[in-house]
Design an enzyme around this catalytic site. Structure first.
Site, mmCIF file in Angstrom:
data_model
loop_
_atom_site.group_PDB
_atom_site.id
_atom_site.type_symbol
_atom_site.label_atom_id
_atom_site.label_comp_id
_atom_site.label_asym_id
_atom_site.label_seq_id
_atom_site.Cartn_x
_atom_site.Cartn_y
_atom_site.Cartn_z
ATOM 1 C CG ASN A 53 -1.826 1.152 1.341
ATOM 2 O OD1 ASN A 53 -1.418 2.277 1.077
ATOM 3 N ND2 ASN A 53 -3.064 0.922 1.728
ATOM 4 C CG HIS A 73 0.687 6.367 4.749
ATOM 5 N ND1 HIS A 73 -0.181 7.396 5.037
ATOM 6 C CD2 HIS A 73 0.047 5.224 5.102
ATOM 7 C CE1 HIS A 73 -1.291 6.897 5.573
ATOM 8 N NE2 HIS A 73 -1.172 5.583 5.615
ATOM 9 C CG HIS A 124 -8.248 4.325 0.987
ATOM 10 N ND1 HIS A 124 -8.433 4.258 2.348
ATOM 11 C CD2 HIS A 124 -9.442 4.710 0.485
ATOM 12 C CE1 HIS A 124 -9.688 4.571 2.641
ATOM 13 N NE2 HIS A 124 -10.318 4.859 1.526
ATOM 14 N NE ARG A 164 -9.245 8.734 4.300
ATOM 15 C CZ ARG A 164 -9.514 7.860 5.287
ATOM 16 N NH1 ARG A 164 -8.770 6.790 5.429
ATOM 17 N NH2 ARG A 164 -10.499 8.083 6.113
ATOM 18 N NE ARG A 212 -7.475 11.718 5.448
ATOM 19 C CZ ARG A 212 -8.049 11.171 6.544
ATOM 20 N NH1 ARG A 212 -7.333 10.376 7.321
ATOM 21 N NH2 ARG A 212 -9.288 11.411 6.846
ATOM 22 C CD GLU A 217 -7.128 -0.039 1.037
ATOM 23 O OE1 GLU A 217 -7.284 1.020 1.670
ATOM 24 O OE2 GLU A 217 -6.314 -0.889 1.367
ATOM 25 C CB THR A 234 -9.468 2.080 7.294
ATOM 26 O OG1 THR A 234 -9.027 2.747 6.118
ATOM 27 C CG2 THR A 234 -10.810 1.440 7.063
ATOM 28 C CD GLU A 275 -7.283 -6.138 3.090
ATOM 29 O OE1 GLU A 275 -7.404 -6.024 1.864
ATOM 30 O OE2 GLU A 275 -6.549 -5.421 3.783
ATOM 31 C CG HIS A 292 -5.469 -1.385 9.258
ATOM 32 N ND1 HIS A 292 -5.040 -0.754 10.388
ATOM 33 C CD2 HIS A 292 -5.974 -0.421 8.462
ATOM 34 C CE1 HIS A 292 -5.288 0.543 10.282
ATOM 35 N NE2 HIS A 292 -5.853 0.778 9.128
HETATM 36 N N1 PXP Z 1 -6.011 -3.023 4.060
HETATM 37 C C1 PXP Z 1 -6.955 -2.054 4.067
HETATM 38 C C2 PXP Z 1 -8.332 -2.395 3.615
HETATM 39 C C3 PXP Z 1 -6.642 -0.740 4.472
HETATM 40 O O1 PXP Z 1 -7.594 0.216 4.494
HETATM 41 C C4 PXP Z 1 -5.305 -0.445 4.829
HETATM 42 C C5 PXP Z 1 -4.934 0.954 5.203
HETATM 43 O O2 PXP Z 1 -5.189 1.815 4.157
HETATM 44 C C6 PXP Z 1 -4.362 -1.478 4.780
HETATM 45 C C7 PXP Z 1 -4.749 -2.759 4.415
HETATM 46 C C8 PXP Z 1 -2.928 -1.245 5.126
HETATM 47 O O3 PXP Z 1 -2.823 -0.870 6.460
HETATM 48 P P1 PXP Z 1 -1.428 -0.304 6.992
HETATM 49 O O4 PXP Z 1 -1.162 0.948 6.217
HETATM 50 O O5 PXP Z 1 -1.689 -0.076 8.433
HETATM 51 O O6 PXP Z 1 -0.410 -1.361 6.720
#
Ligand code: PXP
Length: 251
Positions: free
Chosen positions: A10, A13, A46, A48, A52, A73, A104, A154, A193
């Site tokens: 992901n 960030h 994602h 949003r 952001r 996402e 999330t 998930e 997550h």
């Molecule tokens: N899976 C989903 C559905 C999420 O919303 C996120 C965060 O955007 C992640 C995985 C990844 O989480 P993290 O950034 O905490 O590793």
């Protein structure tokens, strides 16, 4: 090389850091390209409602420039559905979204939101997009996801990652049981997550999981070790845990 347990990186960030200055650096698409070279099997982003981190242009470029499957996402809104239908990502993961949250928080209430969610699942699937529901490890949420026609669930690993000691073990058991339930009812099962080098092993060892989506820790850790070595190390920890649990390392 296809592995039994895929790693979805992901890159949200990277965009968070870019947006702190409003320019083009660091570029999340460059991070996606590097993650692909370092062992990622997919990219997750994602978009949003408040933009952001990831922008509409990032999604367009990820689709155009990155060969790996994109897990898009999205909140279940008409705006996001229109964007998903325009780009047709490999998969869309429906997530709950609140403007005021930092990330999330908790899974999607599929069981309580059937009426709202049904048409999103149907329209995404009709467009050939695989649909994933981001849910708490709770059998009722998995059953409701199946009922709506989702392909994937998930499991939210956030509570497991935040807990310590016996509580963490308890939350791990919930993940194990939910993954077994998904297998029984015929849903593909992913998890993610909050996963880190310290928490990924026991989750990766759950043999019926086929994908982990990891972002914040990888991007944060990359500041110290570089993205390439961070992704490689995560990949190696996942493979080790899966091998020790008796699963296949790669296929
Ligand atoms: N899976 C989903 C559905 C999420 O919303 C996120 C965060 O955007 C992640 C995985 C990844 O989480 P993290 O950034 O905490 O590793």
């Amino acid at each position: 090389m296809r592995r039994q347990l895929r790693l979805g990186v992901n890159i949200d960030h990277v965009a968070t850091i870019r947006n702190a200055r409003g320019g083009r650096h660091p570029d999340p698409v460059r991070a996606a390209r590097l993650a692909a070279q370092s062992g990622a099997d997919g990219i997750t982003a994602h978009l949003r409602e408040d933009r952001r981190h990831i922008s509409d242009d990032d999604i367009e470029r990820l689709i155009r420039e990155i060969d790996l499957p994109l897990n898009f996402e999205m909140a279940a809104t008409e705006e996001m559905l229109t964007i998903a239908l325009r780009h047709k990502p490999h998969a869309a993961c429906l997530v709950p979204e609140k403007r005021e949250e930092r990330t999330t928080e908790g899974g999607l209430d599929v069981a309580g939101g059937r009426d709202h969610l049904a048409s999103f699942v149907r329209r995404l699937r009709e467009a050939g997009i695989r649909v994933s529901m981001f849910v708490e490890p709770d059998a009722a949420q998995l059953d409701a996801s199946l009922e709506l026609g989702a392909d994937i669930v998930e499991l939210h690993t956030g509570t497991y990652c935040e807990a310590e000691g016996a509580a963490r073990e308890r939350h791990l058991r919930r993940l194990v049981e939910a993954a077994a339930h998904a297998e029984r009812i015929g849903l593909e099962c992913h998890a993610g997550h909050g996963l880190t080098f310290d928490t990924v092993g026991p989750v990766a060892a759950i043999a019926t999981l086929s994908e982990l989506n990891i972002g914040h820790f990888l991007i944060g850790e990359a500041i110290f070790g570089g993205l390439d070595s961070t992704v490689r190390r995560m990949r190696a920890l996942m493979d080790k845990a899966r091998a020790e649990a008796g699963g296949e390392r790669s296929a």
